[in-house]
Design a protein around this motif. Structure first.
Motif, PDB file in Angstrom:
ATOM      1  N   ARG A 204       2.361   1.741  -3.470  1.00 17.57           N
ATOM      2  CA  ARG A 204       1.367   2.245  -4.435  1.00 17.57           C
ATOM      3  C   ARG A 204       1.155   3.733  -4.249  1.00 17.57           C
ATOM      4  O   ARG A 204       1.085   4.492  -5.226  1.00 17.57           O
ATOM      5  N   GLN A 205       1.039   4.177  -3.006  1.00 17.97           N
ATOM      6  CA  GLN A 205       0.845   5.601  -2.750  1.00 17.97           C
ATOM      7  C   GLN A 205       2.053   6.420  -3.196  1.00 17.97           C
ATOM      8  O   GLN A 205       1.914   7.538  -3.674  1.00 17.97           O
TER       9      GLN A 205
ATOM     10  N   SER B 150       0.827  -1.206   0.000  1.00 19.13           N
ATOM     11  CA  SER B 150       0.000   0.000   0.000  1.00 19.13           C
ATOM     12  C   SER B 150       0.864   1.259   0.000  1.00 19.13           C
ATOM     13  O   SER B 150       0.585   2.223  -0.723  1.00 19.13           O
TER      14      SER B 150
END
Length: 272
Positions: free
Chosen positions: A259-260, A256
């Protein structure tokens, strides 16, 4: 037995923007084994670091605490070299620790991880890592029981936050090969009952109705899982590989973050 209510300081993980990082490593540092995970590759290291091993006579981690920073640094450095290479300036490390890790352990962990040279480090408690991997996604109360070699923790999560946590300094290594797991099962029962007695909102009961999530090496033993289910009077839930539940959950958190980090910031619009 230690608890969150005994004044132990709980440190939340920091999940902020990590611009510029392109890769990373998730690490679960245990008393007997250390595991590492990389997005797209899975578990890339599963290293024994118990007493008498190559990283020190007593092992670098005892009862969930780093007791030998030098040998712990060598072990994690070897893992990082193999997984990420020598230059780790564009990498982020997600590090999981016991919920009730003390200040000495946290300080030692920061020292060891900083020496690895990553762009940044994120710390994440093992209960939330396990929940990310195998817990229900309904946001309700969840009881996570992590049974390791030298520690057993019971943590109550509500809406993804730690509401209460208990720790017993006992685990599988305290059992003789032919011993029944009575001491471990009893420790779990005592911790859950202590939580229940101080729970004013019914969260523990709600979590038991769902069934506690069991993680760690102890969850691989049917005599342990069956004993806990019988003593608590509740079904238990397991991931497909309980021993790697925490590192895989930390790996999901890492994915996560990456991805950010790759999402470009939105450009401000112009007035028409």
């Amino acid at each position: 037995m230690r608890s969150l209510r005994d004044g132990q300081r709980h440190v939340r993980s920091v999940h902020r923007q990590h611009r510029g990082v392109t890769r990373g490593l998730a690490i679960d540092l245990g008393s007997s084994r250390t595991r590492a995970w990389i997005p797209g590759q899975g578990v890339v290291a599963d290293t024994g670091n118990g007493p008498g091993g190559e990283y020190g006579q007593g092992g670098p981690v005892r009862r969930g605490r780093i007791v030998d920073t030098e040998s712990c640094g060598r072990m994690l450095g070897r893992i990082a070299d193999t997984a990420l290479g020598a230059d780790r300036s564009d990498a982020v490390i997600v590090f999981s620790h016991p919920v009730l890790a003390g200040p000495e352990h946290r300080a030692a962990a920061r020292e060891v991880l900083a020496a690895l040279g990553p762009s940044s480090v994120i710390v994440l408690d093992s209960a939330r890592a396990a929940a990310a991997c195998a817990g229900p996604q309904d946001g309700g109360p969840l009881l996570v029981v992590d049974i390791g070699a030298e520690l057993t923790e019971a943590t109550l999560l509500v809406d993804g936050r730690v509401r209460d946590a208990r720790l017993a300094e006992t685990g599988l290594s305290d059992l003789e090969p032919d011993d029944p797991p009575t001491v471990v099962v009893r420790a779990v029962l005592d911790m859950v009952m202590a939580m229940w007695q101080q729970d004013r909102h019914g969260a523990v009961l709600g979590a038991l109705r769902k069934g506690p999530l069991l993680a760690g090496g102890g969850a691989l033993r049917p005599d342990v899982t069956d004993g806990i289910a019988v003593r608590l009077g509740a079904p238990v839930r397991l991931s497909d590989d309980p021993a790697t539940t925490v590192v895989r959950g930390a790996g999901l958190f890492l994915s996560s973050v990456l991805r950010q980090a790759t999402v470009a910031p939105a450009l401000p619009g112009r007035a028409g």
